[in-house]
Design a protein around this motif. Structure first.
Motif, PDB file in Angstrom:
ATOM      1  N   VAL A  21      -1.724 -17.196 -22.255  1.00 51.48           N
ATOM      2  CA  VAL A  21      -1.881 -16.239 -21.171  1.00 51.48           C
ATOM      3  C   VAL A  21      -0.676 -15.440 -21.017  1.00 51.48           C
ATOM      4  N   ASN A  22      -0.780 -13.978 -21.124  1.00 52.99           N
ATOM      5  CA  ASN A  22       0.156 -13.036 -20.679  1.00 52.99           C
ATOM      6  C   ASN A  22      -0.373 -12.203 -19.721  1.00 52.99           C
ATOM      7  N   LEU A  23       0.319 -11.979 -18.574  1.00 47.06           N
ATOM      8  CA  LEU A  23      -0.117 -11.040 -17.434  1.00 47.06           C
ATOM      9  C   LEU A  23       1.107 -10.632 -16.752  1.00 47.06           C
ATOM     10  N   GLU A  24       0.939  -9.383 -16.448  1.00 45.04           N
ATOM     11  CA  GLU A  24       1.804  -8.638 -15.346  1.00 45.04           C
ATOM     12  C   GLU A  24       1.421  -7.938 -14.449  1.00 45.04           C
ATOM     13  N   LEU A  25       1.484  -8.387 -12.999  1.00 44.51           N
ATOM     14  CA  LEU A  25       0.966  -7.741 -11.896  1.00 44.51           C
ATOM     15  C   LEU A  25       1.802  -6.959 -11.066  1.00 44.51           C
ATOM     16  N   SER A  26       1.740  -5.852 -10.595  1.00 43.48           N
ATOM     17  CA  SER A  26       2.677  -5.212  -9.794  1.00 43.48           C
ATOM     18  C   SER A  26       2.350  -5.241  -8.025  1.00 43.48           C
ATOM     19  N   PRO A  27       3.234  -4.879  -7.583  1.00 39.32           N
ATOM     20  CA  PRO A  27       3.018  -4.745  -6.128  1.00 39.32           C
ATOM     21  C   PRO A  27       2.027  -3.371  -5.620  1.00 39.32           C
ATOM     22  N   GLY A  28       1.325  -3.267  -4.641  1.00 40.01           N
ATOM     23  CA  GLY A  28       0.623  -2.251  -3.960  1.00 40.01           C
ATOM     24  C   GLY A  28      -0.891  -2.275  -4.713  1.00 40.01           C
ATOM     25  N   ARG A  29      -1.347  -3.223  -5.295  1.00 39.32           N
ATOM     26  CA  ARG A  29      -2.628  -3.287  -6.291  1.00 39.32           C
ATOM     27  C   ARG A  29      -3.265  -4.273  -5.667  1.00 39.32           C
ATOM     28  N   ILE A 138     -10.675 -15.956   5.736  1.00 38.29           N
ATOM     29  CA  ILE A 138     -10.353 -14.695   5.190  1.00 38.29           C
ATOM     30  C   ILE A 138      -9.497 -13.888   6.107  1.00 38.29           C
ATOM     31  N   SER A 139      -9.925 -13.803   7.545  1.00 36.78           N
ATOM     32  CA  SER A 139      -8.958 -13.090   8.381  1.00 36.78           C
ATOM     33  C   SER A 139      -7.708 -13.749   8.251  1.00 36.78           C
ATOM     34  N   PHE A 140      -7.379 -15.020   8.327  1.00 32.04           N
ATOM     35  CA  PHE A 140      -6.130 -15.869   8.707  1.00 32.04           C
ATOM     36  C   PHE A 140      -5.289 -15.333   7.291  1.00 32.04           C
ATOM     37  N   THR A 141      -6.151 -15.391   6.048  1.00 32.26           N
ATOM     38  CA  THR A 141      -5.311 -15.061   4.904  1.00 32.26           C
ATOM     39  C   THR A 141      -4.765 -13.805   4.750  1.00 32.26           C
ATOM     40  N   LEU A 142      -5.426 -12.610   5.436  1.00 32.26           N
ATOM     41  CA  LEU A 142      -4.769 -11.240   5.296  1.00 32.26           C
ATOM     42  C   LEU A 142      -3.916 -11.124   6.388  1.00 32.26           C
ATOM     43  N   ALA A 143      -4.142 -11.869   7.588  1.00 32.45           N
ATOM     44  CA  ALA A 143      -2.949 -11.757   8.688  1.00 32.45           C
ATOM     45  C   ALA A 143      -1.794 -12.363   8.437  1.00 32.45           C
ATOM     46  N   ILE A 170     -10.528  -5.829   3.333  1.00 39.70           N
ATOM     47  CA  ILE A 170      -9.538  -5.857   2.265  1.00 39.70           C
ATOM     48  C   ILE A 170      -8.985  -4.438   2.087  1.00 39.70           C
ATOM     49  N   ALA A 171      -9.875  -3.530   1.962  1.00 43.93           N
ATOM     50  CA  ALA A 171      -9.425  -2.040   1.623  1.00 43.93           C
ATOM     51  C   ALA A 171      -8.281  -1.692   2.652  1.00 43.93           C
ATOM     52  N   GLY A 172      -8.482  -2.066   3.841  1.00 42.41           N
ATOM     53  CA  GLY A 172      -7.474  -1.706   4.933  1.00 42.41           C
ATOM     54  C   GLY A 172      -6.393  -2.602   5.333  1.00 42.41           C
ATOM     55  N   SER A 173      -6.038  -3.616   4.382  1.00 48.25           N
ATOM     56  CA  SER A 173      -4.889  -4.658   4.673  1.00 48.25           C
ATOM     57  C   SER A 173      -3.844  -4.570   3.689  1.00 48.25           C
ATOM     58  N   LEU A 174      -4.052  -3.848   2.392  1.00 48.49           N
ATOM     59  CA  LEU A 174      -3.044  -3.807   1.422  1.00 48.49           C
ATOM     60  C   LEU A 174      -1.778  -3.204   1.989  1.00 48.49           C
ATOM     61  N   ARG A 175      -0.691  -3.711   1.662  1.00 52.30           N
ATOM     62  CA  ARG A 175       0.688  -3.008   1.927  1.00 52.30           C
ATOM     63  C   ARG A 175       1.289  -2.502   0.468  1.00 52.30           C
ATOM     64  N   GLU A 176       2.249  -1.948   0.451  1.00 50.35           N
ATOM     65  CA  GLU A 176       2.894  -1.415  -0.765  1.00 50.35           C
ATOM     66  C   GLU A 176       3.594  -2.591  -1.243  1.00 50.35           C
ATOM     67  N   ASP A 177       4.164  -3.704  -0.806  1.00 49.45           N
ATOM     68  CA  ASP A 177       4.846  -4.694  -1.314  1.00 49.45           C
ATOM     69  C   ASP A 177       3.912  -5.796  -1.535  1.00 49.45           C
ATOM     70  N   GLN A 178       2.714  -5.601  -1.316  1.00 50.59           N
ATOM     71  CA  GLN A 178       1.809  -6.780  -1.542  1.00 50.59           C
ATOM     72  C   GLN A 178       0.726  -6.521  -2.868  1.00 50.59           C
ATOM     73  N   SER A 179       0.510  -7.896  -3.660  1.00 48.48           N
ATOM     74  CA  SER A 179      -0.546  -7.933  -4.441  1.00 48.48           C
ATOM     75  C   SER A 179      -1.761  -8.808  -3.986  1.00 48.48           C
ATOM     76  N   ILE A 180      -2.880  -8.291  -4.386  1.00 44.71           N
ATOM     77  CA  ILE A 180      -4.059  -9.151  -3.856  1.00 44.71           C
ATOM     78  C   ILE A 180      -4.772  -9.538  -5.103  1.00 44.71           C
ATOM     79  N   VAL A 181      -4.990 -10.576  -5.492  1.00 49.67           N
ATOM     80  CA  VAL A 181      -5.842 -11.110  -6.545  1.00 49.67           C
ATOM     81  C   VAL A 181      -7.139 -11.742  -6.042  1.00 49.67           C
ATOM     82  N   ILE A 182      -8.238 -11.063  -6.485  1.00 52.09           N
ATOM     83  CA  ILE A 182      -9.504 -11.568  -6.210  1.00 52.09           C
ATOM     84  C   ILE A 182     -10.535 -12.087  -7.276  1.00 52.09           C
ATOM     85  N   SER A 183     -10.596 -13.388  -7.233  1.00 56.03           N
ATOM     86  CA  SER A 183     -11.435 -13.994  -8.415  1.00 56.03           C
ATOM     87  C   SER A 183     -12.986 -13.982  -8.076  1.00 56.03           C
TER      88      SER A 183
END
Length: 278
Positions: A21-29, A138-143, A170-183
């Motif tokens: 597995v090869n994967l590169e993830l960036s912040p803000g996405r 979910i609320s705790f995780t985002l907070a 989710i749409a209102g929580s992302l910061r520029e220095d964060q990455s969110i991965v939803i499986s």
């Protein structure tokens, strides 16, 4: 931010789960990790947060090796598991117990998410339904404001209105220095939410592509007859005719249907993957 290089993982040598597995993830996405049940999505996320360890290859997250489980790493990563059991305590007691593990935890954000979900903060956790408990998690995780947030099948157990609320928070929580991965295997739940698609199949990531790139190369439309579309790659019967995925030869603008795209990739890999894999 997140780099996986030639990562292999197996519970035993006879049953490989992840291979090369090869994967590169960036912040803000916001990334959508898609795949069928049992394909290894949870195992991949657990390798990212240090709950499982690679058999070989490397995994670097926020400059740390997750398997070392350094406190500085754990403060910046939060996992929402698919299966959970809530302790017998009030929501406030839960926050007092677990929030100190995350220095950037926001009580105001937590309260706001609970209000969106319609959960009174004064409630006792055992008095809540399973779906309501998941909304608290979910609320705790985002907070936590962790720089990497991993959510494993977060919409399981949520009704249709709650899934809409989930997309909103989710749409209102992302910061520029964060990455969110939803499986998820419930692909439709991520419509209009994610920035980039990851598809796990055959033990590896077979596709990683931004939504903007997908809609640039493919068109999604409804037609009364398949003859209206030149050489569709994939089609499904719809209430009025057909839903179609086709090569976007005329640079048309269309809204991506996440479920249609996933089904198209699963059914027509040899036609779709060459459009993206460079």
């Amino acid at each position: 931010m997140i780099s996986l290089q030639h990562l292999h993982f197996a519970y035993n040598k006879a049953v490989p789960i992840l291979q090369d597995v090869n994967l590169e993830l960036s912040p803000g996405r916001i990334y959508g990790l898609l795949g069928k049940n049992g394909v290894g999505k949870s195992s991949l996320m657990y390798n990212m947060c240090g709950l499982l360890f690679p058999s070989s290859g490397s995994c670097s997250v926020l400059g740390h090796t997750p398997s070392r489980r350094d406190p500085a790493f754990l403060q910046q990563v939060c996992l929402l598991p698919e299966d959970f059991e809530m302790p017998a305590m009030s929501i406030d007691q839960y926050i007092r117990l677990y929030a100190p593990f995350y220095p950037a935890f926001s009580s105001d954000a937590f309260e706001g998410h609970l209000q969106t979900f319609g959960i009174p903060r004064q409630q006792s956790l055992p008095a809540l339904s399973h779906g309501q408990q998941k909304k608290v998690l979910i609320s705790f995780t985002l907070a936590t404001n962790a720089r990497l947030i991993l959510m494993d099948e977060p919409t399981n157990g949520l009704d249709v209105p709650s899934k809409r609320q989930f997309r909103k928070v989710i749409a209102g929580s992302l910061r520029e220095d964060q990455s969110i991965v939803i499986s998820t295997h419930q692909v439709k739940d991520l419509d209009s939410l994610i920035d980039e698609v990851l598809i796990l199949e055959d033990h590896r990531i077979i596709l990683q592509e931004a939504i903007s790139s997908i809609t640039e190369k493919l068109s999604f439309r409804q037609v009364m007859s398949l003859e209206e579309t030149e050489a569709p790659i994939y089609s499904e019967g719809a209430l009025k005719g057909y839903a179609v995925v086709a090569v976007n030869r005329k640079a048309e603008q269309s809204r991506m249907d996440m479920e249609m795209f996933f089904n198209a990739v699963m059914t027509e890999k040899e036609k779709i993957l060459p459009l993206f894999n460079r």
